[in-house]
Write a protein that holds these residues in place. Structure first.
Motif: not given
Length: 417
Positions: A308-332
């Protein structure tokens, strides 16, 4: 324009298997998803004494409104969260002793709000190791029903399991929900229950489920909207056009709203009753977006965000931390390994523009990490995966289909590399 045939929805197939097993008569599921998760669910039903005939293109299930057809069973739920959460609820309406276990990955994922609710309904349920996790044992003797208060802030599957259970109880259920994540999945549940003959009354956070059971039907399974997100994203980052038939304006799945995120980033989106088309712009724009309701597509957006041409900020996705893995941290972690500047918080991730460099991606055994970063690889050739085969959970044929897409786009002057 490229047309992509997406396999059936995992979420819809799992719900349909539960409802078919609970209904009076024989149900035919048309075009169900065939994957590790759904095969595991079907095998779990067989272990519980239900008759399931799996043919090419359709599955037939003989319902048992009174519950499992055996008095004793051991069920292994594999990695499947729907299997691990829905089948214990189904078994609880019967009579017998039923034990459930799951993979190490699924054992780590929480169950407590659901199992506490079942215990409050009088179900004799014991966690055999860690409280609130698999393995567990149920000594079932039917369920009277009654009133419950439920926190579904970690997973909407807790509420879905109880909603689908309600018509099988003697008196029905009245469920007050204090928090709810991924709310569109509940709309899928309510619509499907309606197709099987049950109307749930909803007033704000209160769901009233009548007793009386389900009736069998022939039920078509629509394509998986979460899986479609990878192909829509592929069009968005390459300036190409992709059409997915069968996912149009009447689709049940909330994850189709992912195309609206792409629209905000500059993609052209066309939806008709018969399908959805996404055409990519010259360059995607940055944005801030709340993805609480479509959090399964968070990794898809994170994986294309560097372009993207600018920052992408994704909010209110705490539940992705208790999926098959901690998806938020895995993406980071994976984006940083690709050389991308990333910041995170408890329930958000912000990705800044950059040029990903080829590097191995740590999948954590999570199918969505593989499929998301495969899209990143369209413009960063050389990205590889430590466990590419984990896509068997929802789309065993993903790599073949995605590689065919890339071959069809090579050498035509568009940005695929």
């Amino acid at each position: 324009m490229t047309v992509i045939e997406i396999p059936g929805s995992k979420s819809v197939t799992a719900r349909a298997l539960f409802l078919a097993a609970a209904a009076e008569g024989t149900t035919t599921l048309q075009r169900p998803l065939v994957s590790d998760d759904t095969e595991g669910f079907a095998e779990g039903l067989v272990r519980l004494g239900y008759r399931v005939e799996r043919g090419p293109g359709s599955w037939r299930i003989e319902g048992r409104p009174a519950g499992p057809g055996v008095a004793d069973a051991d069920v292994f739920c594999r990695d499947g969260a729907t299997t691990a959460r829905f089948l214990p609820a189904l078994a609880a309406v019967g009579h017998g002793t039923f034990r459930f276990d799951a993979s190490a990955q699924m054992r780590r994922r929480p169950l407590a709000p659901l199992t506490r609710a079942l215990q409050e309904l009088g179900v004799d349920l014991v966690h055999e190791e860690a409280e609130g996790h698999h393995p567990l044992r149920i000594v079932a003797s039917g369920i009277k029903g009654g009133e419950l208060t439920l926190d579904a802030g970690q997973s909407s599957q807790y509420l879905t399991a109880l909603l689908m259970l309600g018509p099988l109880t003697a008196e029905g259920l009245r469920i007050t929900v204090t928090d709810l994540v991924s709310a569109p999945y509940i709309e899928i549940t309510l619509a499907m229950m309606r197709s099987f003959g049950v109307e749930v009354a909803r007033e704000g956070p209160v769901f009233t489920v009548p007793p009386g059971g389900y009736r069998s039907t022939a039920y078509p399974i629509e394509p998986d909207a979460s899986t479609a997100s990878y192909f829509f994203a592929a069009a968005a980052v390459t300036g190409r056009e992709v059409t997915v038939p069968g996912l149009g304006t009447g689709a049940l799945q909330g994850d189709l709203r992912f195309v609206e995120v792409l629209r905000r980033m500059g993609a052209v989106v066309r939806s008709t009753p018969s399908g959805t088309t996404v055409a990519g712009p010259d360059r995607l724009q940055g944005l801030t977006v709340n993805m609480r309701d479509i959090s399964d597509t968070m990794p898809t957006l994170a994986a294309i965000a560097p372009y993207a041409a600018g920052p992408v900020r994704i909010e209110d996705v705490a539940n992705t931390r208790v999926k098959e893995c901690d998806r938020l941290e895995a993406c980071a972690q994976n984006l940083r390994a690709l050389g991308i500047d990333v910041a995170t918080g408890p329930d958000w991730i912000e990705i800044r523009p950059g040029t990903p460099r080829p590097t191995p991606v740590a999948t954590h055994g999570d199918h969505r990490i593989v499929m998301s970063f495969a899209v990143t690889g369209l413009r960063a050739p050389g990205i590889s995966f430590d466990d590419p085969g984990c896509v068997r959970k929802t789309f065993p044929d993903f790599h073949r289909v995605f590689e065919a897409l890339q071959r069809s786009w090579r050498g035509d002057g568009h940005r695929t590399g």
